[in-house]
Scaffold this motif. Structure first.
Motif, PDB file in Angstrom:
ATOM      1  N   LEU A   1       1.926  24.244 -62.630  1.00 59.92           N
ATOM      2  CA  LEU A   1       1.020  23.169 -62.249  1.00 59.92           C
ATOM      3  C   LEU A   1       1.636  21.804 -62.523  1.00 59.92           C
ATOM      4  O   LEU A   1       1.500  20.875 -61.721  1.00 59.92           O
ATOM      5  CB  LEU A   1      -0.310  23.306 -63.006  1.00 59.92           C
ATOM      6  CG  LEU A   1      -1.235  24.430 -62.562  1.00 59.92           C
ATOM      7  CD1 LEU A   1      -2.444  24.517 -63.486  1.00 59.92           C
ATOM      8  CD2 LEU A   1      -1.709  24.214 -61.131  1.00 59.92           C
ATOM      9  N   PHE A   2       2.328  21.687 -63.663  1.00 58.54           N
ATOM     10  CA  PHE A   2       2.955  20.416 -64.006  1.00 58.54           C
ATOM     11  C   PHE A   2       4.035  20.071 -62.991  1.00 58.54           C
ATOM     12  O   PHE A   2       4.116  18.936 -62.506  1.00 58.54           O
ATOM     13  CB  PHE A   2       3.558  20.505 -65.413  1.00 58.54           C
ATOM     14  CG  PHE A   2       4.215  19.226 -65.863  1.00 58.54           C
ATOM     15  CD1 PHE A   2       3.455  18.159 -66.302  1.00 58.54           C
ATOM     16  CD2 PHE A   2       5.601  19.103 -65.832  1.00 58.54           C
ATOM     17  CE1 PHE A   2       4.062  16.978 -66.708  1.00 58.54           C
ATOM     18  CE2 PHE A   2       6.210  17.919 -66.230  1.00 58.54           C
ATOM     19  CZ  PHE A   2       5.441  16.856 -66.676  1.00 58.54           C
ATOM     20  N   THR A   3       4.860  21.061 -62.659  1.00 57.49           N
ATOM     21  CA  THR A   3       5.918  20.825 -61.670  1.00 57.49           C
ATOM     22  C   THR A   3       5.327  20.446 -60.318  1.00 57.49           C
ATOM     23  O   THR A   3       5.799  19.526 -59.647  1.00 57.49           O
ATOM     24  CB  THR A   3       6.787  22.085 -61.518  1.00 57.49           C
ATOM     25  OG1 THR A   3       7.392  22.400 -62.782  1.00 57.49           O
ATOM     26  CG2 THR A   3       7.884  21.875 -60.483  1.00 57.49           C
ATOM     27  N   CYS A   4       4.272  21.150 -59.927  1.00 56.27           N
ATOM     28  CA  CYS A   4       3.611  20.870 -58.651  1.00 56.27           C
ATOM     29  C   CYS A   4       3.027  19.462 -58.645  1.00 56.27           C
ATOM     30  O   CYS A   4       3.134  18.735 -57.650  1.00 56.27           O
ATOM     31  CB  CYS A   4       2.515  21.907 -58.407  1.00 56.27           C
ATOM     32  SG  CYS A   4       1.616  21.700 -56.858  1.00 56.27           S
ATOM     33  N   ALA A   5       2.404  19.067 -59.776  1.00 53.19           N
ATOM     34  CA  ALA A   5       1.804  17.734 -59.858  1.00 53.19           C
ATOM     35  C   ALA A   5       2.869  16.644 -59.756  1.00 53.19           C
ATOM     36  O   ALA A   5       2.677  15.642 -59.056  1.00 53.19           O
ATOM     37  CB  ALA A   5       1.027  17.593 -61.172  1.00 53.19           C
ATOM     38  N   ILE A   6       4.006  16.827 -60.431  1.00 56.85           N
ATOM     39  CA  ILE A   6       5.075  15.837 -60.384  1.00 56.85           C
ATOM     40  C   ILE A   6       5.640  15.728 -58.973  1.00 56.85           C
ATOM     41  O   ILE A   6       5.872  14.628 -58.448  1.00 56.85           O
ATOM     42  CB  ILE A   6       6.196  16.203 -61.384  1.00 56.85           C
ATOM     43  CG1 ILE A   6       5.674  16.092 -62.816  1.00 56.85           C
ATOM     44  CG2 ILE A   6       7.404  15.296 -61.185  1.00 56.85           C
ATOM     45  CD1 ILE A   6       5.201  14.722 -63.210  1.00 56.85           C
ATOM     46  N   GLU A   7       5.858  16.875 -58.334  1.00 55.92           N
ATOM     47  CA  GLU A   7       6.388  16.860 -56.970  1.00 55.92           C
ATOM     48  C   GLU A   7       5.409  16.186 -56.014  1.00 55.92           C
ATOM     49  O   GLU A   7       5.814  15.401 -55.137  1.00 55.92           O
ATOM     50  CB  GLU A   7       6.678  18.285 -56.509  1.00 55.92           C
ATOM     51  CG  GLU A   7       7.871  18.929 -57.211  1.00 55.92           C
ATOM     52  CD  GLU A   7       8.122  20.354 -56.741  1.00 55.92           C
ATOM     53  OE1 GLU A   7       7.288  20.871 -55.955  1.00 55.92           O
ATOM     54  OE2 GLU A   7       9.128  20.944 -57.161  1.00 55.92           O
ATOM     55  N   ALA A   8       4.109  16.497 -56.166  1.00 48.50           N
ATOM     56  CA  ALA A   8       3.104  15.882 -55.297  1.00 48.50           C
ATOM     57  C   ALA A   8       3.060  14.373 -55.501  1.00 48.50           C
ATOM     58  O   ALA A   8       2.932  13.604 -54.533  1.00 48.50           O
ATOM     59  CB  ALA A   8       1.725  16.492 -55.571  1.00 48.50           C
TER      60      ALA A   8
ATOM     61  N   ASP B   1       5.529  12.426 -56.555  1.00 49.22           N
ATOM     62  CA  ASP B   1       6.726  11.852 -55.939  1.00 49.22           C
ATOM     63  C   ASP B   1       6.574  11.765 -54.423  1.00 49.22           C
ATOM     64  O   ASP B   1       6.951  10.754 -53.800  1.00 49.22           O
ATOM     65  CB  ASP B   1       7.957  12.696 -56.281  1.00 49.22           C
ATOM     66  CG  ASP B   1       8.357  12.569 -57.744  1.00 49.22           C
ATOM     67  OD1 ASP B   1       7.928  11.580 -58.387  1.00 49.22           O
ATOM     68  OD2 ASP B   1       9.070  13.460 -58.248  1.00 49.22           O
ATOM     69  N   GLN B   2       6.019  12.828 -53.831  1.00 49.86           N
ATOM     70  CA  GLN B   2       5.851  12.845 -52.377  1.00 49.86           C
ATOM     71  C   GLN B   2       4.826  11.804 -51.924  1.00 49.86           C
ATOM     72  O   GLN B   2       5.000  11.151 -50.889  1.00 49.86           O
ATOM     73  CB  GLN B   2       5.444  14.246 -51.924  1.00 49.86           C
ATOM     74  CG  GLN B   2       6.567  15.278 -52.096  1.00 49.86           C
ATOM     75  CD  GLN B   2       6.060  16.705 -52.075  1.00 49.86           C
ATOM     76  OE1 GLN B   2       4.859  16.954 -52.052  1.00 49.86           O
ATOM     77  NE2 GLN B   2       6.988  17.659 -52.094  1.00 49.86           N
TER      78      GLN B   2
END
Length: 257
Positions: A90-97, A99-100
């Motif tokens: 979830l943390f990785t997904c949140a950071i990627e989102a 950034d996007q």
């Protein structure tokens, strides 16, 4: 008779991305340590026709281990590892989102200068953003010491670097806060606490004008709180003139020294 699975636990697992039945099945396996699909069904109430497929899905996700045999047995992977993995994903997904999203263009032609916020979290976040960006002057009017008190530390920081004008409807309600307040007259205080529009009572909890360029009005409408943010210098200038008039006019009672 098995004890029922805690519904709150299942809801939390759903928030972490599991379906309701997956959450029930995983929680059931944690409770049972090791069990057949039938035993998971009996404990959790997951439909018997679905429970085996759900357990296999959990296995593919890495949440459940399988021991082949007749019958097949299932065992839950340690919750520390499962929840830790979900948290990392979830943390990785949140950071990627994030950034996007930051790569997108936010400059929308003819974007409205007036916005309405209706969530408590959103209102507090927007107030803090406005306070953070104040450079020269902040005018605040409040009837709600509890709401204003949430931003006491932010206001203390501003007090050192800019002109801070704090107006309240009743000095007695705000005596616990370490600021010099100016009190409005009773007529104006009664007006902002008892404004009815289409049968709904509106109470102005807090109003701020930042640098004469941006304002936020936080008010309660019946049982709901909402905020209106205006980033239109002409309107904010007129609002500032009104509040300057209040400070200098007959609606204001100076605080006793």
């Amino acid at each position: 008779m098995y004890p029922a699975i805690n519904p709150g636990l299942v809801r939390n697992l759903e928030k972490l991305g599991l379906t309701e039945n997956e959450g029930k099945a995983y929680a059931g396996l944690v409770s049972l340590k090791e069990a057949t699909a039938r035993e998971v069904h009996e404990l959790t109430g997951v439909p018997r026709a679905k429970v085996y497929d759900i357990l296999k899905t959990l296995s593919r996700k890495g949440f459940v281990e399988v021991r082949q045999g007749s019958p097949v047995y299932f065992r839950a992977v340690d919750p520390k590892h499962v929840i830790g993995r979900i948290k990392d994903e979830l943390f990785t997904c949140a950071i990627e989102a994030l950034d996007q999203l930051n790569e997108l263009s936010y400059e929308i032609p003819r974007s409205s200068p007036v916005w309405c916020i209706q969530s408590e979290w959103g209102i507090r976040k927007r107030v803090r953003e406005i306070l953070y960006n104040v450079r020269d002057e902040l005018i605040v009017f409040s009837t709600n010491p509890e709401f204003l008190g949430e931003f006491e530390s932010d206001l203390k920081k501003l007090e050192k670097n800019c002109r801070l004008i704090l107006i309240v409807d009743d000095l007695n309600k705000f005596r616990g806060m370490p600021f010099d307040f100016t009190e409005t007259g009773k007529d104006f205080g009664d007006f902002v606490r008892n404004l009815f529009i289409d049968g709904v009572q509106y109470t102005e909890d807090c109003f701020m004008i930042a640098d004469g360029k941006e304002s936020i009005a936080v008010h309660s409408a019946g049982n709901n709180r909402e905020a209106v943010v205006i980033r239109l210098p002409v309107v904010c200038h007129l609002q500032k003139l009104i509040y300057n008039w209040l400070v200098e006019g007959s609606f204001i009672i100076d605080a006793p020294q």
